[in-house]
Design a protein around this motif. Structure first.
Motif, PDB file in Angstrom:
ATOM      1  N   GLY A 146     -19.549   7.315 -10.465  1.00 44.07           N
ATOM      2  CA  GLY A 146     -18.574   7.704 -11.486  1.00 44.07           C
ATOM      3  C   GLY A 146     -17.233   7.055 -11.216  1.00 44.07           C
ATOM      4  N   TYR A 147     -16.195   7.879 -11.075  1.00 50.43           N
ATOM      5  CA  TYR A 147     -14.856   7.359 -10.817  1.00 50.43           C
ATOM      6  C   TYR A 147     -14.249   8.047  -9.604  1.00 50.43           C
ATOM      7  N   LEU A 148     -13.503   7.265  -8.846  1.00 49.66           N
ATOM      8  CA  LEU A 148     -12.845   7.741  -7.644  1.00 49.66           C
ATOM      9  C   LEU A 148     -11.341   7.568  -7.808  1.00 49.66           C
ATOM     10  N   LYS A 149     -10.573   8.609  -7.494  1.00 50.90           N
ATOM     11  CA  LYS A 149      -9.120   8.535  -7.534  1.00 50.90           C
ATOM     12  C   LYS A 149      -8.641   8.495  -6.089  1.00 50.90           C
ATOM     13  N   GLU A 150      -8.269   7.301  -5.631  1.00 49.67           N
ATOM     14  CA  GLU A 150      -7.930   7.096  -4.227  1.00 49.67           C
ATOM     15  C   GLU A 150      -6.428   6.888  -4.045  1.00 49.67           C
ATOM     16  N   ALA A 151      -5.837   7.605  -3.114  1.00 50.57           N
ATOM     17  CA  ALA A 151      -4.411   7.451  -2.826  1.00 50.57           C
ATOM     18  C   ALA A 151      -4.153   6.063  -2.252  1.00 50.57           C
ATOM     19  N   LEU A 152      -3.123   5.397  -2.748  1.00 51.14           N
ATOM     20  CA  LEU A 152      -2.770   4.067  -2.253  1.00 51.14           C
ATOM     21  C   LEU A 152      -2.498   4.104  -0.760  1.00 51.14           C
ATOM     22  N   ASP A 153      -1.898   5.185  -0.298  1.00 51.17           N
ATOM     23  CA  ASP A 153      -1.563   5.304   1.120  1.00 51.17           C
ATOM     24  C   ASP A 153      -2.806   5.353   2.001  1.00 51.17           C
ATOM     25  N   ASN A 154      -3.962   5.610   1.405  1.00 53.86           N
ATOM     26  CA  ASN A 154      -5.211   5.692   2.171  1.00 53.86           C
ATOM     27  C   ASN A 154      -6.013   4.390   2.093  1.00 53.86           C
ATOM     28  N   ILE A 155      -5.436   3.358   1.492  1.00 51.36           N
ATOM     29  CA  ILE A 155      -6.152   2.096   1.287  1.00 51.36           C
ATOM     30  C   ILE A 155      -5.630   1.013   2.232  1.00 51.36           C
ATOM     31  N   TYR A 156      -6.552   0.357   2.942  1.00 54.15           N
ATOM     32  CA  TYR A 156      -6.206  -0.800   3.747  1.00 54.15           C
ATOM     33  C   TYR A 156      -6.394  -2.085   2.938  1.00 54.15           C
ATOM     34  N   TYR A 157      -7.645  -2.315   2.528  1.00 55.15           N
ATOM     35  CA  TYR A 157      -7.931  -3.566   1.825  1.00 55.15           C
ATOM     36  C   TYR A 157      -9.297  -3.502   1.138  1.00 55.15           C
ATOM     37  N   TYR A 201      -9.890 -11.383   0.757  1.00 54.26           N
ATOM     38  CA  TYR A 201      -9.147 -10.165   1.075  1.00 54.26           C
ATOM     39  C   TYR A 201      -8.113  -9.840   0.013  1.00 54.26           C
ATOM     40  N   LEU A 202      -8.158  -8.583  -0.426  1.00 56.06           N
ATOM     41  CA  LEU A 202      -7.147  -8.039  -1.324  1.00 56.06           C
ATOM     42  C   LEU A 202      -6.571  -6.830  -0.587  1.00 56.06           C
ATOM     43  N   ILE A 203      -5.335  -6.950  -0.125  1.00 55.58           N
ATOM     44  CA  ILE A 203      -4.790  -5.932   0.774  1.00 55.58           C
ATOM     45  C   ILE A 203      -3.780  -5.013   0.088  1.00 55.58           C
ATOM     46  N   ASN A 204      -3.513  -3.925   0.757  1.00 54.48           N
ATOM     47  CA  ASN A 204      -2.408  -3.049   0.390  1.00 54.48           C
ATOM     48  C   ASN A 204      -1.202  -3.542   1.184  1.00 54.48           C
ATOM     49  N   PRO A 205      -0.257  -4.236   0.580  1.00 57.62           N
ATOM     50  CA  PRO A 205       0.858  -4.826   1.326  1.00 57.62           C
ATOM     51  C   PRO A 205       1.733  -3.798   2.024  1.00 57.62           C
ATOM     52  N   LEU A 206       1.698  -2.547   1.566  1.00 60.11           N
ATOM     53  CA  LEU A 206       2.501  -1.510   2.198  1.00 60.11           C
ATOM     54  C   LEU A 206       2.004  -1.176   3.605  1.00 60.11           C
ATOM     55  N   LYS A 207       0.803  -1.647   3.942  1.00 56.46           N
ATOM     56  CA  LYS A 207       0.233  -1.382   5.259  1.00 56.46           C
ATOM     57  C   LYS A 207       0.489  -2.511   6.255  1.00 56.46           C
TER      58      LYS A 207
END
Length: 251
Positions: A146-157, A201-207
């Motif tokens: 289905g769909y997942l709502k993931e916090a950006l702060d919990n994402i590495y890449y 790689y597609l990263i979360n730059p905040l990390k």
């Protein structure tokens, strides 16, 4: 913001459209896409991907069916757990019934009262404020379940799924690896908050906490692994990190 109107009276549709445009100006809403439908089936066949930006204004009685809007709301909610649903109808006696359909509506506005503009403005102001507070903080991602709502702060890449070219793998800070039904190109286009450091790689730059310009690798917060970045991208990476005004160590 995407607004979907279910109303079988053309005059009422036009009134709601005009009211929404006026509210857009008063609240300074930058983008407001309005879609109007007179039939439930056409609305349900045009449902967008789930998003907090989706707002449904539903009349309860459509083409003589006094529960058409309620039934539609149930299917909308099953498809989109993040959308906002607002009922606008002459049948205010159905207010208690809405809870049985579990549509989690934000508001119930009676047509026979001269309060539609005021209540609708209050509702859209609340939605705008709520979404602004969470902008960039949560990503709605499609999975096999289905769909997942993931916090950006919990994402590495994200990286490509080697077993399926149409999917990606999400790596989180709590050591989860989740299969996402989208390619890196699709994710990069949908979520500009992410950054493409390398074709894999597609990263979360905040990390990002440090970057080695000589060896073309970067390091993420609380993560000892070195992630490569393209030799053509160091300037773009540094520019993005500078825009984020984050603390960064350059090696």
């Amino acid at each position: 913001m995407n607004v979907f109107i279910l109303e079988d009276e053309w005059i009422e549709q036009r009134y709601l459209d005009q009211t929404l445009r006026k509210i857009q100006t008063e609240l300074g809403i930058p983008d407001l896409n309005i879609n109007s439908f007179t039939e439930v089936n056409k609305l349900l066949s045009s449902l967008p991907d789930p998003s907090v930006d989706n707002v449904f204004l539903l009349d309860i009685e459509i083409s003589g069916n006094k529960k058409a809007g309620l039934q539609a709301s149930q299917q909308i909610r099953q498809h989109d757990p993040f959308a906002t649903i607002i009922f606008i109808t002459v049948h205010d006696e159905f207010l208690p019934t809405t809870y049985k359909f579990k549509s989690a509506a934000l508001d119930f506005i009676a047509k026979d009262r001269d309060n539609i503009p005021t209540q609708l403005k209050d509702d859209l102001a609340l939605i705008t404020q709520r979404n602004h507070q969470h902008t960039g903080q949560k990503l709605v991602l499609k999975t096999g379940a289905g769909y997942l709502k993931e916090a950006l702060d919990n994402i590495y890449y994200f990286e490509p799924n080697p077993a399926n070219s149409h999917q990606s793998m999400l790596y989180t800070t709590d050591n989860q690896v989740i299969t996402i039904n989208a390619t890196l190109n699709e994710l990069e286009k949908t979520f500009p908050v992410l950054f493409r450091t390398h074709r894999h790689y597609l990263i979360n730059p905040l990390k990002v906490v440090s970057i080695n310009l000589q060896h073309h690798v970067l390091y993420l917060k609380n993560n000892d692994q070195a992630y490569p970045f393209s030799r053509l991208r160091p300037k773009a990476i540094l520019t993005r990190l500078k825009e984020n005004e984050q603390s960064l160590k350059i090696i």
